[in-house]
Design a protein around this motif. Structure first.
Motif, PDB file in Angstrom:
ATOM      1  N   GLN A  75       0.800  -1.222   0.000  1.00  0.00           N
ATOM      2  CA  GLN A  75       0.000   0.000   0.000  1.00  0.00           C
ATOM      3  C   GLN A  75       0.834   1.274   0.000  1.00  0.00           C
ATOM      4  O   GLN A  75       0.345   2.337  -0.391  1.00  0.00           O
ATOM      5  CB  GLN A  75      -0.915   0.019   1.233  1.00  0.00           C
ATOM      6  CG  GLN A  75      -1.911  -1.126   1.280  1.00  0.00           C
ATOM      7  CD  GLN A  75      -2.959  -1.031   0.181  1.00  0.00           C
ATOM      8  OE1 GLN A  75      -3.412   0.053  -0.166  1.00  0.00           O
ATOM      9  NE2 GLN A  75      -3.333  -2.183  -0.382  1.00  0.00           N
ATOM     10  N   LEU A 239       3.359   0.768  -7.086  1.00  0.00           N
ATOM     11  CA  LEU A 239       2.162   1.536  -6.734  1.00  0.00           C
ATOM     12  C   LEU A 239       1.610   2.339  -7.905  1.00  0.00           C
ATOM     13  O   LEU A 239       0.583   3.005  -7.774  1.00  0.00           O
ATOM     14  CB  LEU A 239       2.476   2.484  -5.569  1.00  0.00           C
ATOM     15  CG  LEU A 239       2.864   1.789  -4.256  1.00  0.00           C
ATOM     16  CD1 LEU A 239       3.295   2.820  -3.219  1.00  0.00           C
ATOM     17  CD2 LEU A 239       1.720   0.940  -3.723  1.00  0.00           C
ATOM     18  N   SER A 240       2.279   2.266  -9.056  1.00  0.00           N
ATOM     19  CA  SER A 240       1.796   3.000 -10.227  1.00  0.00           C
ATOM     20  C   SER A 240       0.470   2.420 -10.706  1.00  0.00           C
ATOM     21  O   SER A 240       0.157   1.254 -10.469  1.00  0.00           O
ATOM     22  CB  SER A 240       2.821   2.937 -11.356  1.00  0.00           C
ATOM     23  OG  SER A 240       2.901   1.629 -11.883  1.00  0.00           O
ATOM     24  N   SER A 241      -0.315   3.236 -11.374  1.00  0.00           N
ATOM     25  CA  SER A 241      -1.622   2.783 -11.852  1.00  0.00           C
ATOM     26  C   SER A 241      -1.478   1.619 -12.834  1.00  0.00           C
ATOM     27  O   SER A 241      -2.280   0.687 -12.835  1.00  0.00           O
ATOM     28  CB  SER A 241      -2.378   3.939 -12.517  1.00  0.00           C
ATOM     29  OG  SER A 241      -1.631   4.467 -13.613  1.00  0.00           O
ATOM     30  N   HIS A 242      -0.454   1.680 -13.674  1.00  0.00           N
ATOM     31  CA  HIS A 242      -0.212   0.599 -14.648  1.00  0.00           C
ATOM     32  C   HIS A 242       0.010  -0.725 -13.923  1.00  0.00           C
ATOM     33  O   HIS A 242      -0.597  -1.749 -14.279  1.00  0.00           O
ATOM     34  CB  HIS A 242       1.004   0.939 -15.508  1.00  0.00           C
ATOM     35  CG  HIS A 242       1.273  -0.063 -16.589  1.00  0.00           C
ATOM     36  ND1 HIS A 242       0.994   0.164 -17.918  1.00  0.00           N
ATOM     37  CD2 HIS A 242       1.793  -1.327 -16.540  1.00  0.00           C
ATOM     38  CE1 HIS A 242       1.324  -0.883 -18.638  1.00  0.00           C
ATOM     39  NE2 HIS A 242       1.822  -1.810 -17.820  1.00  0.00           N
ATOM     40  N   THR A 243       0.871  -0.715 -12.913  1.00  0.00           N
ATOM     41  CA  THR A 243       1.194  -1.943 -12.204  1.00  0.00           C
ATOM     42  C   THR A 243       0.016  -2.423 -11.367  1.00  0.00           C
ATOM     43  O   THR A 243      -0.265  -3.626 -11.309  1.00  0.00           O
ATOM     44  CB  THR A 243       2.427  -1.729 -11.312  1.00  0.00           C
ATOM     45  OG1 THR A 243       3.536  -1.383 -12.143  1.00  0.00           O
ATOM     46  CG2 THR A 243       2.774  -2.988 -10.541  1.00  0.00           C
ATOM     47  N   GLN A 244      -0.687  -1.511 -10.733  1.00  0.00           N
ATOM     48  CA  GLN A 244      -1.844  -1.905  -9.933  1.00  0.00           C
ATOM     49  C   GLN A 244      -2.908  -2.572 -10.810  1.00  0.00           C
ATOM     50  O   GLN A 244      -3.536  -3.552 -10.406  1.00  0.00           O
ATOM     51  CB  GLN A 244      -2.428  -0.686  -9.220  1.00  0.00           C
ATOM     52  CG  GLN A 244      -1.550  -0.148  -8.099  1.00  0.00           C
ATOM     53  CD  GLN A 244      -1.407  -1.141  -6.960  1.00  0.00           C
ATOM     54  OE1 GLN A 244      -2.385  -1.559  -6.355  1.00  0.00           O
ATOM     55  NE2 GLN A 244      -0.175  -1.526  -6.668  1.00  0.00           N
ATOM     56  N   LYS A 245      -3.095  -2.053 -12.014  1.00  0.00           N
ATOM     57  CA  LYS A 245      -4.052  -2.660 -12.940  1.00  0.00           C
ATOM     58  C   LYS A 245      -3.584  -4.044 -13.371  1.00  0.00           C
ATOM     59  O   LYS A 245      -4.380  -4.990 -13.446  1.00  0.00           O
ATOM     60  CB  LYS A 245      -4.238  -1.754 -14.162  1.00  0.00           C
ATOM     61  CG  LYS A 245      -5.248  -2.278 -15.167  1.00  0.00           C
ATOM     62  CD  LYS A 245      -5.403  -1.304 -16.335  1.00  0.00           C
ATOM     63  CE  LYS A 245      -6.409  -1.835 -17.358  1.00  0.00           C
ATOM     64  NZ  LYS A 245      -6.557  -0.884 -18.504  1.00  0.00           N
TER      65      LYS A 245
END
Length: 252
Positions: A75, A239-245
């Motif tokens: 997180q 934590l980047s949006s790309h990785t979280q997706k």
């Protein structure tokens, strides 16, 4: 289901065998990685230890990298740095050990598992020990394990391995590039090869072996700080949006 563990067995001849295991294809959570690093360091300082064999339990997978469940739960950047420091600590424990470490890779190695194999001084494998660096698939990279792998196989092979994250590369490819020193048809032949080599090594001058170990790792003294920096880099990227997706898609 068997519990995760890290064990050490030292023979009367001074051959120490360190074994790690996790029931999820030897994918390792932080507490097991921490215990493994501590065990390598502790065993290396034991006056009875002459040679270390580093291996995993089970027959199919050497190490599938770090725990994906734990990765998915990150997180904060601090949690990310702590998570990615797990393999950094294992690599540095191998690097700073005054004892030569023989790797036993009986099956597939992925991500951090490739880093562990690369951190050993002389690595044995079976023909089933294909390797893959899959980090790019979820938007990060093999930053922490990269220095150890590049040290063994060179920047060109490391680049190829990194930029084809879906591909498994064969044990023969890994031997050709220098990650594996010897490749055997099956596990019994692998174990015989390691045993013969370990018994050969313990006949040599222990001070000469320690001097060789230091020479093998010359110019890596900065890795304590380098791998921490790499862990922080990965801890931010996760934590980047790309990785979280990408992680969410993998979980599905």
């Amino acid at each position: 289901m068997m519990e995760a563990y890290v064990t050490t067995d030292i023979s009367s001849e001074g051959i120490a065998t360190i074994t790690f295991f996790h029931p999820s294809q030897n994918s390792l959570p932080s507490h097991i990685l921490s215990l493994l690093a501590e065990t390598i360091t502790h065993t290396s300082t034991n006056p009875l230890t002459k040679i270390i064999i580093l291996q995993s339990g089970g027959e199919r997978t050497f190490c599938a990298g770090a725990s994906f469940d734990e990765l998915a739960s990150i997180q904060t950047p601090e949690e990310g740095t702590h998570f990615f420091s797990g393999f950094a600590n294992v690599i540095n424990a191998c690097r700073t050990s005054p004892i030569l470490i023989l790797g036993r890779v009986q099956g597939k190695a992925v991500g951090g598992g490739v880093g562990v194999a690369a951190a050993t001084d002389y690595c044995f494998a079976t023909q089933h020990a294909s390797i893959r660096l899959s980090e790019l698939l979820i938007g990060i990279g093999p930053f922490v394990v990269g220095p150890a792998i590049e040290r063994k196989i060179g920047i060109a092979a490391f680049t190829e391995l990194t930029l084809h994250p879906s591909n498994f590369y064969s044990a023969s490819w890994a031997k050709e590039k220098g990650l594996f020193a010897e490749v055997y048809d099956d596990i019994p032949a692998l174990d015989e090869g390691i045993s013969n080599f370990a018994h050969q090594l313990i006949q040599y001058n222990p001070e000469a072996l320690k001097a060789l170990k230091k020479a093998f790792w010359e110019a890596t003294e900065h890795w304590d700080s380098l791998l921490k920096q790499r862990a922080a880099m990965s801890g931010t990227l996760v934590l980047s949006s790309h990785t979280q997706k990408a992680i969410a898609n993998f979980k599905k």
